[in-house]
Scaffold this motif. Structure first.
Motif, PDB file in Angstrom:
ATOM      1  N   LEU A  89      58.358  20.192  17.918  1.00 35.90           N
ATOM      2  CA  LEU A  89      58.084  20.679  16.567  1.00 35.90           C
ATOM      3  C   LEU A  89      59.336  21.329  16.018  1.00 35.90           C
ATOM      4  O   LEU A  89      60.085  21.989  16.750  1.00 35.90           O
ATOM      5  CB  LEU A  89      56.940  21.691  16.564  1.00 35.90           C
ATOM      6  CG  LEU A  89      55.539  21.193  16.931  1.00 35.90           C
ATOM      7  CD1 LEU A  89      54.584  22.366  17.026  1.00 35.90           C
ATOM      8  CD2 LEU A  89      55.043  20.175  15.913  1.00 35.90           C
ATOM      9  N   GLY A  90      59.578  21.143  14.733  1.00 32.77           N
ATOM     10  CA  GLY A  90      60.756  21.749  14.131  1.00 32.77           C
ATOM     11  C   GLY A  90      60.826  21.475  12.648  1.00 32.77           C
ATOM     12  O   GLY A  90      59.806  21.278  11.981  1.00 32.77           O
ATOM     13  N   ALA A  91      62.038  21.446  12.125  1.00 32.36           N
ATOM     14  CA  ALA A  91      62.243  21.219  10.697  1.00 32.36           C
ATOM     15  C   ALA A  91      63.603  20.576  10.494  1.00 32.36           C
ATOM     16  O   ALA A  91      64.519  20.718  11.313  1.00 32.36           O
ATOM     17  CB  ALA A  91      62.154  22.527   9.919  1.00 32.36           C
ATOM     18  N   GLU A  97      66.461  20.814   0.965  1.00 26.29           N
ATOM     19  CA  GLU A  97      65.019  20.882   1.126  1.00 26.29           C
ATOM     20  C   GLU A  97      64.659  20.967   2.601  1.00 26.29           C
ATOM     21  O   GLU A  97      65.090  20.152   3.412  1.00 26.29           O
ATOM     22  CB  GLU A  97      64.356  19.646   0.512  1.00 26.29           C
ATOM     23  CG  GLU A  97      62.841  19.629   0.649  1.00 26.29           C
ATOM     24  CD  GLU A  97      62.224  18.337   0.141  1.00 26.29           C
ATOM     25  OE1 GLU A  97      60.998  18.189   0.260  1.00 26.29           O
ATOM     26  OE2 GLU A  97      62.992  17.472  -0.368  1.00 26.29           O
ATOM     27  N   VAL A  98      63.860  21.986   2.957  1.00 29.53           N
ATOM     28  CA  VAL A  98      63.396  22.158   4.331  1.00 29.53           C
ATOM     29  C   VAL A  98      62.095  21.375   4.510  1.00 29.53           C
ATOM     30  O   VAL A  98      61.143  21.559   3.752  1.00 29.53           O
ATOM     31  CB  VAL A  98      63.171  23.638   4.665  1.00 29.53           C
ATOM     32  CG1 VAL A  98      62.624  23.787   6.087  1.00 29.53           C
ATOM     33  CG2 VAL A  98      64.471  24.421   4.525  1.00 29.53           C
ATOM     34  N   MET A  99      62.052  20.495   5.506  1.00 24.15           N
ATOM     35  CA  MET A  99      60.895  19.643   5.736  1.00 24.15           C
ATOM     36  C   MET A  99      60.408  19.804   7.172  1.00 24.15           C
ATOM     37  O   MET A  99      61.179  19.579   8.111  1.00 24.15           O
ATOM     38  CB  MET A  99      61.253  18.181   5.468  1.00 24.15           C
ATOM     39  CG  MET A  99      61.664  17.899   4.029  1.00 24.15           C
ATOM     40  SD  MET A  99      62.134  16.169   3.750  1.00 24.15           S
ATOM     41  CE  MET A  99      63.679  16.093   4.678  1.00 24.15           C
ATOM     42  N   ALA A 131      57.388  15.804   6.974  1.00 22.66           N
ATOM     43  CA  ALA A 131      56.580  16.084   5.771  1.00 22.66           C
ATOM     44  C   ALA A 131      57.517  16.414   4.614  1.00 22.66           C
ATOM     45  O   ALA A 131      58.181  17.450   4.607  1.00 22.66           O
ATOM     46  CB  ALA A 131      55.625  17.242   6.028  1.00 22.66           C
ATOM     47  N   ARG A 132      57.573  15.524   3.632  1.00 18.14           N
ATOM     48  CA  ARG A 132      58.437  15.713   2.466  1.00 18.14           C
ATOM     49  C   ARG A 132      57.614  16.222   1.275  1.00 18.14           C
ATOM     50  O   ARG A 132      56.510  15.757   1.034  1.00 18.14           O
ATOM     51  CB  ARG A 132      59.121  14.400   2.085  1.00 18.14           C
ATOM     52  CG  ARG A 132      60.058  14.509   0.883  1.00 18.14           C
ATOM     53  CD  ARG A 132      60.666  13.158   0.566  1.00 18.14           C
ATOM     54  NE  ARG A 132      61.584  12.737   1.608  1.00 18.14           N
ATOM     55  CZ  ARG A 132      62.867  13.060   1.634  1.00 18.14           C
ATOM     56  NH1 ARG A 132      63.371  13.834   0.673  1.00 18.14           N
ATOM     57  NH2 ARG A 132      63.654  12.629   2.584  1.00 18.14           N
ATOM     58  N   ALA A 149      51.659  19.273  -6.346  1.00 19.51           N
ATOM     59  CA  ALA A 149      52.593  19.209  -5.215  1.00 19.51           C
ATOM     60  C   ALA A 149      51.862  18.666  -3.986  1.00 19.51           C
ATOM     61  O   ALA A 149      50.733  19.076  -3.683  1.00 19.51           O
ATOM     62  CB  ALA A 149      53.167  20.584  -4.916  1.00 19.51           C
ATOM     63  N   TYR A 150      52.516  17.740  -3.298  1.00 20.95           N
ATOM     64  CA  TYR A 150      51.936  17.115  -2.108  1.00 20.95           C
ATOM     65  C   TYR A 150      52.951  17.174  -0.968  1.00 20.95           C
ATOM     66  O   TYR A 150      54.165  17.187  -1.180  1.00 20.95           O
ATOM     67  CB  TYR A 150      51.573  15.657  -2.368  1.00 20.95           C
ATOM     68  CG  TYR A 150      50.534  15.435  -3.438  1.00 20.95           C
ATOM     69  CD1 TYR A 150      49.175  15.401  -3.119  1.00 20.95           C
ATOM     70  CD2 TYR A 150      50.913  15.246  -4.766  1.00 20.95           C
ATOM     71  CE1 TYR A 150      48.224  15.189  -4.100  1.00 20.95           C
ATOM     72  CE2 TYR A 150      49.954  15.035  -5.759  1.00 20.95           C
ATOM     73  CZ  TYR A 150      48.616  15.009  -5.420  1.00 20.95           C
ATOM     74  OH  TYR A 150      47.666  14.809  -6.390  1.00 20.95           O
ATOM     75  N   MET A 151      52.417  17.196   0.246  1.00 25.35           N
ATOM     76  CA  MET A 151      53.241  17.019   1.437  1.00 25.35           C
ATOM     77  C   MET A 151      53.029  15.587   1.912  1.00 25.35           C
ATOM     78  O   MET A 151      51.968  15.242   2.426  1.00 25.35           O
ATOM     79  CB  MET A 151      52.833  18.010   2.527  1.00 25.35           C
ATOM     80  CG  MET A 151      53.053  19.465   2.150  1.00 25.35           C
ATOM     81  SD  MET A 151      54.807  19.927   2.141  1.00 25.35           S
ATOM     82  CE  MET A 151      55.114  20.053   3.886  1.00 25.35           C
ATOM     83  N   LEU A 152      54.022  14.737   1.687  1.00 27.04           N
ATOM     84  CA  LEU A 152      53.896  13.317   2.015  1.00 27.04           C
ATOM     85  C   LEU A 152      54.551  13.035   3.370  1.00 27.04           C
ATOM     86  O   LEU A 152      55.760  13.239   3.534  1.00 27.04           O
ATOM     87  CB  LEU A 152      54.564  12.463   0.931  1.00 27.04           C
ATOM     88  CG  LEU A 152      54.470  10.952   1.114  1.00 27.04           C
ATOM     89  CD1 LEU A 152      53.017  10.503   1.005  1.00 27.04           C
ATOM     90  CD2 LEU A 152      55.338  10.242   0.084  1.00 27.04           C
TER      91      LEU A 152
END
Length: 229
Positions: A89-91, A97-99, A131-132, A149-152
Protein backbone atom coordinates in the motif's frame (compact mmCIF):
# COMPACT_ATOMS: atom_id res chain seq x y z
CA UNK A 1 28.52 -29.78 -4.83
CA UNK A 2 25.25 -28.91 -6.55
CA UNK A 3 23.50 -28.39 -3.20
CA UNK A 4 26.28 -26.09 -2.05
CA UNK A 5 26.06 -24.07 -5.27
CA UNK A 6 22.30 -23.63 -4.90
CA UNK A 7 22.67 -22.60 -1.28
CA UNK A 8 24.86 -19.60 -2.15
CA UNK A 9 22.94 -18.68 -5.29
CA UNK A 10 20.23 -16.54 -3.68
CA UNK A 11 20.45 -12.92 -4.88
CA UNK A 12 20.90 -9.91 -2.62
CA UNK A 13 17.46 -8.64 -3.65
CA UNK A 14 15.05 -11.01 -1.97
CA UNK A 15 12.69 -11.94 -4.82
CA UNK A 16 11.00 -15.13 -3.61
CA UNK A 17 13.80 -15.65 -1.07
CA UNK A 18 12.82 -14.49 2.42
CA UNK A 19 15.18 -12.06 4.10
CA UNK A 20 16.69 -13.71 7.19
CA UNK A 21 15.05 -12.78 10.48
CA UNK A 22 16.46 -9.50 11.80
CA UNK A 23 18.48 -8.85 8.62
CA UNK A 24 18.30 -5.50 6.79
CA UNK A 25 19.00 -4.78 3.13
CA UNK A 26 19.11 -1.28 1.62
CA UNK A 27 19.89 -0.05 -1.86
CA UNK A 28 20.02 3.55 -3.05
CA UNK A 29 20.31 4.06 -6.80
CA UNK A 30 20.47 6.88 -9.33
CA UNK A 31 19.44 6.44 -12.96
CA UNK A 32 19.95 8.92 -15.83
CA UNK A 33 19.04 8.56 -19.50
CA UNK A 34 20.23 10.31 -22.64
CA UNK A 35 17.16 12.59 -22.68
CA UNK A 36 18.08 14.11 -19.31
CA UNK A 37 15.45 12.22 -17.30
CA UNK A 38 16.47 10.83 -13.93
CA UNK A 39 15.16 8.60 -11.16
CA UNK A 40 16.44 8.25 -7.59
CA UNK A 41 15.26 5.03 -5.98
CA UNK A 42 15.27 3.56 -2.47
CA UNK A 43 14.60 -0.13 -1.82
CA UNK A 44 14.62 -1.56 1.71
CA UNK A 45 13.94 -5.01 3.16
CA UNK A 46 13.70 -6.29 6.73
CA UNK A 47 13.33 -9.92 7.81
CA UNK A 48 10.46 -9.91 10.28
CA UNK A 49 10.38 -13.70 10.61
CA UNK A 50 11.97 -16.61 8.79
CA UNK A 51 9.23 -16.41 6.13
CA UNK A 52 7.92 -12.83 6.25
CA UNK A 53 9.83 -9.89 4.77
CA UNK A 54 8.75 -6.25 5.08
CA UNK A 55 9.95 -3.53 2.75
CA UNK A 56 9.84 -0.06 1.25
CA UNK A 57 9.82 0.81 -2.45
CA UNK A 58 10.26 4.57 -2.98
CA UNK A 59 11.62 6.92 -5.59
CA UNK A 60 11.54 10.38 -7.11
CA UNK A 61 12.13 11.60 -10.66
CA UNK A 62 14.04 14.69 -11.71
CA UNK A 63 10.71 16.33 -12.57
CA UNK A 64 9.37 15.87 -9.04
CA UNK A 65 7.09 12.85 -9.59
CA UNK A 66 7.53 9.94 -7.19
CA UNK A 67 6.11 7.04 -5.20
CA UNK A 68 6.25 5.47 -1.74
CA UNK A 69 5.03 1.91 -1.09
CA UNK A 70 5.10 -0.20 2.09
CA UNK A 71 4.91 -3.92 1.31
CA UNK A 72 4.98 -7.30 2.98
CA UNK A 73 5.88 -10.70 1.54
CA UNK A 74 5.50 -14.30 2.67
CA UNK A 75 7.76 -16.99 1.25
CA UNK A 76 7.39 -20.76 0.83
CA UNK A 77 9.97 -23.45 0.07
CA UNK A 78 9.23 -26.53 -2.03
CA UNK A 79 12.45 -28.46 -2.54
CA UNK A 80 14.71 -26.37 -4.80
CA UNK A 81 11.86 -24.00 -5.66
CA UNK A 82 11.03 -20.75 -3.88
CA UNK A 83 7.61 -19.07 -3.98
CA UNK A 84 6.34 -15.83 -2.49
CA UNK A 85 3.20 -13.67 -2.39
CA UNK A 86 3.21 -9.97 -1.54
CA UNK A 87 0.86 -7.05 -0.85
CA UNK A 88 1.68 -3.34 -0.73
CA UNK A 89 0.00 0.00 0.00
CA UNK A 90 1.24 3.48 -0.75
CA UNK A 91 0.84 6.53 -2.95
CA UNK A 92 2.26 8.04 -6.12
CA UNK A 93 2.84 11.69 -6.97
CA UNK A 94 2.24 12.63 -10.62
CA UNK A 95 2.01 16.24 -11.86
CA UNK A 96 1.52 17.42 -8.30
CA UNK A 97 -1.39 15.04 -7.65
CA UNK A 98 -1.15 12.46 -4.85
CA UNK A 99 -2.86 9.19 -5.80
CA UNK A 100 -3.36 6.21 -3.44
CA UNK A 101 -2.14 2.92 -4.81
CA UNK A 102 -2.21 -0.78 -3.93
CA UNK A 103 -0.29 -3.69 -5.38
CA UNK A 104 -0.27 -7.47 -5.19
CA UNK A 105 2.31 -9.84 -6.55
CA UNK A 106 3.65 -13.37 -6.77
CA UNK A 107 7.09 -14.74 -7.60
CA UNK A 108 8.98 -17.95 -8.22
CA UNK A 109 12.68 -18.63 -8.18
CA UNK A 110 15.38 -21.23 -7.77
CA UNK A 111 19.12 -21.50 -7.66
CA UNK A 112 21.00 -22.91 -10.63
CA UNK A 113 24.48 -24.29 -11.24
CA UNK A 114 26.30 -23.26 -14.44
CA UNK A 115 29.77 -23.60 -15.93
CA UNK A 116 30.30 -19.92 -15.05
CA UNK A 117 29.43 -20.39 -11.39
CA UNK A 118 26.30 -20.55 -9.24
CA UNK A 119 23.32 -18.41 -10.12
CA UNK A 120 19.58 -17.97 -9.84
CA UNK A 121 16.50 -17.38 -11.96
CA UNK A 122 13.27 -15.66 -10.88
CA UNK A 123 9.92 -14.74 -12.43
CA UNK A 124 7.88 -12.03 -10.71
CA UNK A 125 4.53 -10.46 -11.53
CA UNK A 126 2.67 -7.54 -9.93
CA UNK A 127 -0.72 -5.94 -10.45
CA UNK A 128 -1.12 -2.28 -9.43
CA UNK A 129 -4.27 -0.26 -8.85
CA UNK A 130 -3.99 3.54 -8.65
CA UNK A 131 -6.91 5.79 -7.66
CA UNK A 132 -6.91 8.96 -9.77
CA UNK A 133 -9.05 11.99 -8.88
CA UNK A 134 -11.50 12.88 -11.67
CA UNK A 135 -13.77 15.94 -11.67
CA UNK A 136 -16.83 16.08 -13.94
CA UNK A 137 -18.93 19.21 -14.56
CA UNK A 138 -22.66 18.78 -15.05
CA UNK A 139 -25.07 21.60 -15.81
CA UNK A 140 -28.03 21.62 -13.41
CA UNK A 141 -29.89 24.56 -14.93
CA UNK A 142 -29.18 27.76 -16.85
CA UNK A 143 -27.36 29.34 -13.90
CA UNK A 144 -25.97 26.38 -11.94
CA UNK A 145 -23.23 23.91 -12.74
CA UNK A 146 -22.42 21.07 -10.36
CA UNK A 147 -18.95 19.58 -10.10
CA UNK A 148 -18.72 15.93 -9.08
CA UNK A 149 -15.43 14.38 -7.88
CA UNK A 150 -14.67 10.68 -8.36
CA UNK A 151 -11.83 8.35 -7.49
CA UNK A 152 -11.29 6.41 -10.72
CA UNK A 153 -9.18 3.23 -10.37
CA UNK A 154 -6.52 2.62 -13.01
CA UNK A 155 -4.85 -0.76 -13.31
CA UNK A 156 -1.48 -1.76 -14.69
CA UNK A 157 0.70 -4.85 -14.64
CA UNK A 158 4.42 -5.53 -14.36
CA UNK A 159 6.49 -8.66 -14.93
CA UNK A 160 10.22 -9.30 -14.45
CA UNK A 161 12.37 -12.24 -15.48
CA UNK A 162 15.80 -12.26 -13.85
CA UNK A 163 18.91 -14.33 -14.52
CA UNK A 164 21.78 -13.82 -12.11
CA UNK A 165 25.26 -15.31 -11.96
CA UNK A 166 28.02 -15.19 -9.37
CA UNK A 167 31.17 -16.05 -11.35
CA UNK A 168 33.40 -14.86 -8.48
CA UNK A 169 32.89 -14.50 -4.75
CA UNK A 170 32.82 -10.70 -4.98
CA UNK A 171 31.05 -10.28 -8.33
CA UNK A 172 27.45 -10.74 -9.48
CA UNK A 173 26.10 -10.34 -13.02
CA UNK A 174 22.37 -9.62 -13.20
CA UNK A 175 20.24 -9.49 -16.35
CA UNK A 176 16.56 -8.62 -16.05
CA UNK A 177 13.77 -8.35 -18.63
CA UNK A 178 11.18 -5.81 -17.40
CA UNK A 179 7.73 -5.68 -19.02
CA UNK A 180 5.02 -3.17 -18.07
CA UNK A 181 1.48 -2.90 -19.43
CA UNK A 182 -0.56 0.29 -19.06
CA UNK A 183 -3.84 1.31 -20.67
CA UNK A 184 -2.48 4.69 -21.76
CA UNK A 185 0.94 3.66 -23.11
CA UNK A 186 0.43 -0.02 -24.00
CA UNK A 187 3.23 -2.52 -23.45
CA UNK A 188 6.75 -1.33 -22.66
CA UNK A 189 9.78 -3.60 -22.31
CA UNK A 190 13.32 -2.95 -21.09
CA UNK A 191 16.48 -4.99 -20.57
CA UNK A 192 18.42 -4.06 -17.42
CA UNK A 193 21.96 -5.43 -17.05
CA UNK A 194 24.13 -4.79 -13.99
CA UNK A 195 27.45 -5.68 -12.44
CA UNK A 196 27.47 -5.77 -8.63
CA UNK A 197 30.86 -5.79 -6.86
CA UNK A 198 31.63 -6.28 -3.16
CA UNK A 199 33.54 -3.29 -1.82
CA UNK A 200 33.78 -4.07 1.86
CA UNK A 201 31.33 -5.48 4.37
CA UNK A 202 28.50 -4.58 4.30
CA UNK A 203 28.67 -2.50 1.07
CA UNK A 204 28.37 -3.37 -2.62
CA UNK A 205 28.38 -1.10 -5.67
CA UNK A 206 26.15 -1.58 -8.71
CA UNK A 207 26.82 -0.30 -12.22
CA UNK A 208 24.25 -1.00 -14.92
CA UNK A 209 22.59 0.00 -18.16
CA UNK A 210 18.86 -0.06 -19.00
CA UNK A 211 17.99 -0.51 -22.68
CA UNK A 212 14.44 0.02 -24.02
CA UNK A 213 13.20 -2.83 -26.22
CA UNK A 214 9.63 -1.68 -26.87
CA UNK A 215 7.82 1.57 -26.16
CA UNK A 216 9.07 5.04 -25.28
CA UNK A 217 12.27 5.69 -23.40
CA UNK A 218 15.98 6.23 -23.87
CA UNK A 219 18.97 4.12 -22.78
CA UNK A 220 19.91 4.90 -19.19
CA UNK A 221 22.89 4.40 -16.89
CA UNK A 222 22.38 3.24 -13.33
CA UNK A 223 24.65 3.60 -10.29
CA UNK A 224 23.68 2.09 -6.96
CA UNK A 225 24.98 1.34 -3.48
CA UNK A 226 23.87 -1.80 -1.59
CA UNK A 227 24.07 -2.29 2.17
CA UNK A 228 23.29 -5.57 3.94
CA UNK A 229 23.57 -6.12 7.69
Amino acid sequence: ALAAALAVAAPALAGPWAREKGQVFLTLSEQHDSAGESWTGLWAEYGLTQRITLGIDAGRSGQGDGKFVLWGQRAWVRGEHRFAASLGLGASLVDGEVMPMAQGGASWGRGIATRFGPGWVTIEGRALVTARNIEISQKVDARTTAIYAYMLPETSGKAEITLGLRPRDKLMIINQLQVEARKQSGIEARLASSLVYDLWQPAKVELGIVTPIQGDGEPALKLGMWLEF
